[in-house]
Design a protein around this motif. Sequence first.
Motif, PDB file in Angstrom:
ATOM      1  N   ALA A 256      -5.434  -7.703  -2.775  1.00 32.38           N
ATOM      2  CA  ALA A 256      -4.882  -6.452  -2.528  1.00 32.38           C
ATOM      3  C   ALA A 256      -5.356  -5.696  -1.329  1.00 32.38           C
ATOM      4  CB  ALA A 256      -4.927  -5.683  -3.833  1.00 32.38           C
ATOM      5  N   ILE A 257      -4.963  -4.553  -0.898  1.00 35.98           N
ATOM      6  CA  ILE A 257      -5.670  -3.698   0.111  1.00 35.98           C
ATOM      7  C   ILE A 257      -5.806  -2.381  -0.682  1.00 35.98           C
ATOM      8  CG2 ILE A 257      -4.812  -5.420   2.092  1.00 35.98           C
ATOM      9  CD1 ILE A 257      -3.037  -3.045   2.858  1.00 35.98           C
ATOM     10  N   GLY A 258      -6.808  -1.708   0.343  1.00 36.20           N
ATOM     11  CA  GLY A 258      -7.168  -0.209  -0.172  1.00 36.20           C
ATOM     12  C   GLY A 258      -7.086   0.381   1.195  1.00 36.20           C
ATOM     13  N   ILE A 259      -6.416   1.354   1.570  1.00 36.16           N
ATOM     14  CA  ILE A 259      -6.452   2.175   2.645  1.00 36.16           C
ATOM     15  C   ILE A 259      -7.397   3.192   2.581  1.00 36.16           C
ATOM     16  CG2 ILE A 259      -5.196   3.101   4.452  1.00 36.16           C
ATOM     17  CD1 ILE A 259      -3.068   0.895   4.350  1.00 36.16           C
ATOM     18  N   TRP A 260      -8.243   3.776   3.509  1.00 35.67           N
ATOM     19  CA  TRP A 260      -9.146   4.928   3.136  1.00 35.67           C
ATOM     20  C   TRP A 260      -8.156   6.123   3.529  1.00 35.67           C
ATOM     21  CZ3 TRP A 260     -14.056   6.002   6.602  1.00 35.67           C
ATOM     22  CH2 TRP A 260     -14.827   7.103   5.843  1.00 35.67           C
ATOM     23  N   LYS A 261      -7.851   6.915   2.767  1.00 35.11           N
ATOM     24  CA  LYS A 261      -6.990   8.143   2.793  1.00 35.11           C
ATOM     25  C   LYS A 261      -8.077   9.288   3.049  1.00 35.11           C
ATOM     26  CE  LYS A 261      -2.979  10.405   2.642  1.00 35.11           C
ATOM     27  NZ  LYS A 261      -3.622  11.561   3.256  1.00 35.11           N
TER      28      LYS A 261
ATOM     29  N   HIS B 131       0.826  -1.298  -0.028  1.00 38.49           N
ATOM     30  CA  HIS B 131      -0.125  -0.318   0.312  1.00 38.49           C
ATOM     31  C   HIS B 131       0.945   1.149  -0.117  1.00 38.49           C
ATOM     32  CE1 HIS B 131       0.500   1.001   4.307  1.00 38.49           C
ATOM     33  NE2 HIS B 131       0.777  -0.260   4.588  1.00 38.49           N
ATOM     34  N   PRO B 132       0.350   2.507  -0.415  1.00 39.65           N
ATOM     35  CA  PRO B 132       1.219   3.604  -0.534  1.00 39.65           C
ATOM     36  C   PRO B 132       1.381   4.461   0.809  1.00 39.65           C
ATOM     37  CG  PRO B 132      -0.730   3.924  -1.499  1.00 39.65           C
ATOM     38  CD  PRO B 132      -1.033   2.556  -0.980  1.00 39.65           C
ATOM     39  N   PHE B 133       0.697   3.948   1.899  1.00 39.16           N
ATOM     40  CA  PHE B 133       0.519   4.947   2.953  1.00 39.16           C
ATOM     41  C   PHE B 133       1.416   4.615   4.127  1.00 39.16           C
ATOM     42  CE2 PHE B 133      -3.838   4.778   1.002  1.00 39.16           C
ATOM     43  CZ  PHE B 133      -3.425   6.050   0.280  1.00 39.16           C
ATOM     44  N   GLY B 134       1.357   5.346   5.280  1.00 40.59           N
ATOM     45  CA  GLY B 134       2.219   5.177   6.460  1.00 40.59           C
ATOM     46  C   GLY B 134       3.092   6.104   6.708  1.00 40.59           C
ATOM     47  N   CYS B 135       3.070   7.132   5.962  1.00 40.80           N
ATOM     48  CA  CYS B 135       4.021   8.335   6.097  1.00 40.80           C
ATOM     49  C   CYS B 135       3.518   9.487   5.394  1.00 40.80           C
ATOM     50  CB  CYS B 135       5.393   8.010   5.673  1.00 40.80           C
ATOM     51  SG  CYS B 135       6.665   8.908   6.519  1.00 40.80           S
ATOM     52  N   SER B 136       3.935  10.743   5.798  1.00 37.95           N
ATOM     53  CA  SER B 136       3.210  11.988   5.203  1.00 37.95           C
ATOM     54  C   SER B 136       1.655  12.076   5.780  1.00 37.95           C
ATOM     55  CB  SER B 136       3.601  12.141   3.921  1.00 37.95           C
ATOM     56  OG  SER B 136       4.737  11.855   3.600  1.00 37.95           O
ATOM     57  N   GLN B 137       1.237  11.496   6.817  1.00 38.10           N
ATOM     58  CA  GLN B 137       0.010  11.596   7.311  1.00 38.10           C
ATOM     59  C   GLN B 137       0.055  12.040   8.640  1.00 38.10           C
ATOM     60  OE1 GLN B 137      -0.659   7.159   6.190  1.00 38.10           O
ATOM     61  NE2 GLN B 137      -2.939   7.894   5.931  1.00 38.10           N
ATOM     62  N   LEU B 138      -1.164  12.583   8.908  1.00 37.89           N
ATOM     63  CA  LEU B 138      -1.194  13.142  10.214  1.00 37.89           C
ATOM     64  C   LEU B 138      -2.604  12.761  10.854  1.00 37.89           C
ATOM     65  CD1 LEU B 138      -0.358  16.930   9.172  1.00 37.89           C
ATOM     66  CD2 LEU B 138       0.943  15.223  10.484  1.00 37.89           C
ATOM     67  N   GLY B 139      -2.634  12.763  12.287  1.00 35.78           N
ATOM     68  CA  GLY B 139      -3.730  12.732  13.028  1.00 35.78           C
ATOM     69  C   GLY B 139      -4.838  11.455  12.863  1.00 35.78           C
ATOM     70  N   ALA B 140      -6.022  11.960  12.611  1.00 31.75           N
ATOM     71  CA  ALA B 140      -6.985  10.757  12.235  1.00 31.75           C
ATOM     72  C   ALA B 140      -6.640   9.824  11.065  1.00 31.75           C
ATOM     73  CB  ALA B 140      -8.280  11.257  12.222  1.00 31.75           C
TER      74      ALA B 140
ATOM     75  N   LEU C 239      -3.636   9.291   9.630  1.00 30.32           N
ATOM     76  CA  LEU C 239      -2.679   7.934  10.020  1.00 30.32           C
ATOM     77  C   LEU C 239      -2.969   6.962  11.037  1.00 30.32           C
ATOM     78  CD1 LEU C 239       0.283   7.310  10.282  1.00 30.32           C
ATOM     79  CD2 LEU C 239       0.992   8.918  12.116  1.00 30.32           C
ATOM     80  N   ASP C 240      -3.873   7.287  12.109  1.00 31.79           N
ATOM     81  CA  ASP C 240      -4.463   6.443  12.980  1.00 31.79           C
ATOM     82  C   ASP C 240      -5.556   5.440  12.184  1.00 31.79           C
ATOM     83  OD1 ASP C 240      -5.291   6.008  16.056  1.00 31.79           O
ATOM     84  OD2 ASP C 240      -7.002   6.088  15.048  1.00 31.79           O
ATOM     85  N   GLY C 241      -6.179   5.915  11.234  1.00 31.42           N
ATOM     86  CA  GLY C 241      -6.889   5.013  10.432  1.00 31.42           C
ATOM     87  C   GLY C 241      -5.976   4.009   9.789  1.00 31.42           C
ATOM     88  N   THR C 242      -4.920   4.471   9.115  1.00 31.89           N
ATOM     89  CA  THR C 242      -3.950   3.478   8.524  1.00 31.89           C
ATOM     90  C   THR C 242      -3.441   2.387   9.641  1.00 31.89           C
ATOM     91  OG1 THR C 242      -3.291   4.830   6.814  1.00 31.89           O
ATOM     92  CG2 THR C 242      -1.743   3.162   7.260  1.00 31.89           C
TER      93      THR C 242
ATOM     94  N   ALA D 188       4.559   1.778  18.068  1.00 38.02           N
ATOM     95  CA  ALA D 188       3.225   2.269  18.410  1.00 38.02           C
ATOM     96  C   ALA D 188       2.135   1.366  17.783  1.00 38.02           C
ATOM     97  CB  ALA D 188       2.898   3.729  17.639  1.00 38.02           C
ATOM     98  N   LEU D 189       2.722   0.812  16.804  1.00 36.12           N
ATOM     99  CA  LEU D 189       1.700  -0.341  15.952  1.00 36.12           C
ATOM    100  C   LEU D 189       1.537  -1.523  16.788  1.00 36.12           C
ATOM    101  CD1 LEU D 189      -0.047  -0.748  13.386  1.00 36.12           C
ATOM    102  CD2 LEU D 189       1.955  -1.830  12.393  1.00 36.12           C
ATOM    103  N   LEU D 190       2.383  -2.019  17.506  1.00 35.02           N
ATOM    104  CA  LEU D 190       2.585  -3.290  18.378  1.00 35.02           C
ATOM    105  C   LEU D 190       1.643  -2.989  19.525  1.00 35.02           C
ATOM    106  CD1 LEU D 190       6.283  -4.290  18.086  1.00 35.02           C
ATOM    107  CD2 LEU D 190       4.254  -5.450  17.230  1.00 35.02           C
ATOM    108  N   THR D 191       1.568  -1.605  19.928  1.00 36.37           N
ATOM    109  CA  THR D 191       0.640  -1.609  21.313  1.00 36.37           C
ATOM    110  C   THR D 191      -0.876  -1.933  20.823  1.00 36.37           C
ATOM    111  OG1 THR D 191       0.268   0.635  20.854  1.00 36.37           O
ATOM    112  CG2 THR D 191       2.148   0.174  21.927  1.00 36.37           C
TER     113      THR D 191
END
Length: 511
Positions: free
Chosen positions: A501-506, A179-188, A190-193, A223-226
């Motif tokens: 495949a997966i798609g993440i809601w941006k 997937h193309p996410f996990g960086c250059s994201q903020l707040g909610a 990034l939390d959704g990813t 943080a993900l592991l928590t």
Amino acid sequence: MSIAHPTVLHATTPRIFRIAAQDDVAVALEPLTAGEQVHVDGASVILRDDVPAGHKFALRDLTQGAPVLRYRARIGLATRAIATGEHVHSHNLATALAGEADYSFTAAAAAAPVQVSARTFRGFVRPDGSVGTRNELWILPTVGCVGRLGERLAQRGNAMIAAMPQAQGRIDGVHAFNHPFGCSQLGADLDGTAAVIASLALNPNAGGVLLLGLGCESNQLDALLTRIPESHRARLQVLRAQSESDEFAAGEALMAQLLADMTQDQRTDVPLSALRLGVKCGGSDALSGLTANPLIGRMADAVTGAGGAAILTEIPEIFGAETLLMQRATSKDVFDKLTALVNSFKRYFLDHGEPVSENPSPGNIAGGITTLEEKSLGAVQKGGLAPVADVISYGQRISEAGLTVLEAPGNDAVSTTALAAAGATITLFSTGRGTPLGSPVPTMKIASNSALATRKPGWIDFDAGAALSAGMDETADALLDRIVEIASGAPTCNERNDERAIGIWKRGVTL
């Protein structure tokens, strides 16, 4: 089991379909020609226009501004006077949807009893009591920068399985979900990813999980592991690519450990109540709400009636039909969560300057669906008649038996991923136009019409169009048998085609 939603499946003739006597329109099952006389429930109608297959024609005169009924409910308003026999579509019918709405809670009537199926399937029982329909090793990247590394590791992992005699029949494969996410994201955003990736790691179909991080990304591994309970970490390994001199070799070693553990797993007989069904539609046509979606609703009723779980999402595609779900809420709290979810999703559209009715898609319209209300009234049938037991946010996991409504958009990749993250172990995906798309879990394509099933056998797992000739009961029994086969290990078309495949809601800004 009774058909979902207040509809009665019957074809008035082999060429024409109408749901109920209250309806103002009927659907052509094959192309009809202007000037020909057709018979609908004993009445004769002379067609004024050619009517393509899947499209509607008027059964009575309608005045401008009048509500037009299908499924015993309003699918829009006539934009001009419509005469009996006219083609009814976007040239003379428009949505009546606007913005947010007020809803009133009424205690749900007792659900009709569902005949509990004695069917079982052969699944993988996990330590927490959940049951997987597959035993796979999933590689989940925290960030797009290591997505291709994950895919290369998956190729190596599958080669390792092929060389392990003890893995045969016990491990179903290694799959990486780039997937193309996990960086250059903020707040909610990034939390959704992070929430979706963590929840995917907990899906019962993943007998082993390799969390693959880069090191400097916003979606940090620690943080993900928590978000992952200690009880689920026995089959989880973590690879930090920047910390390894040879990240590929390190990943290979971690996979070897996971695969060795997974060779101890084997399928056992479990009841239908152990199934977690995701329900989804995509590339819909006018028959989706008459054949495939009602059949899926019957499957949701069968599984939830047995004590299992079904998950319904695609919130924008219940606009106009949301009250059919709200009136089945098991409590005021569930009702309040559902109304808040529907209105917040409408506000999401409005805040972006978009009307809440900006749907159906061009393919839906070509297939005969005119308004979002019409699409939604067909789509909600996938939830059957089961009581709505819970409403959860995007990235959350189901915790209740029965029908859960999940926050996610209608986009096929995003919603199927959200279903898998919520815990679905198989997804039933109805389609009238066809699509090869697959998700992390078996994604069973159910064609609304036999022509599609015949034309695209490499995409379609089940022909719901058979219900028009064989009847709904017989076709529902055949579908449930096929679901049991797939839950027990038979591959779906998307699995045979390696369409995963997966798609993440941006939803937020990109830095």
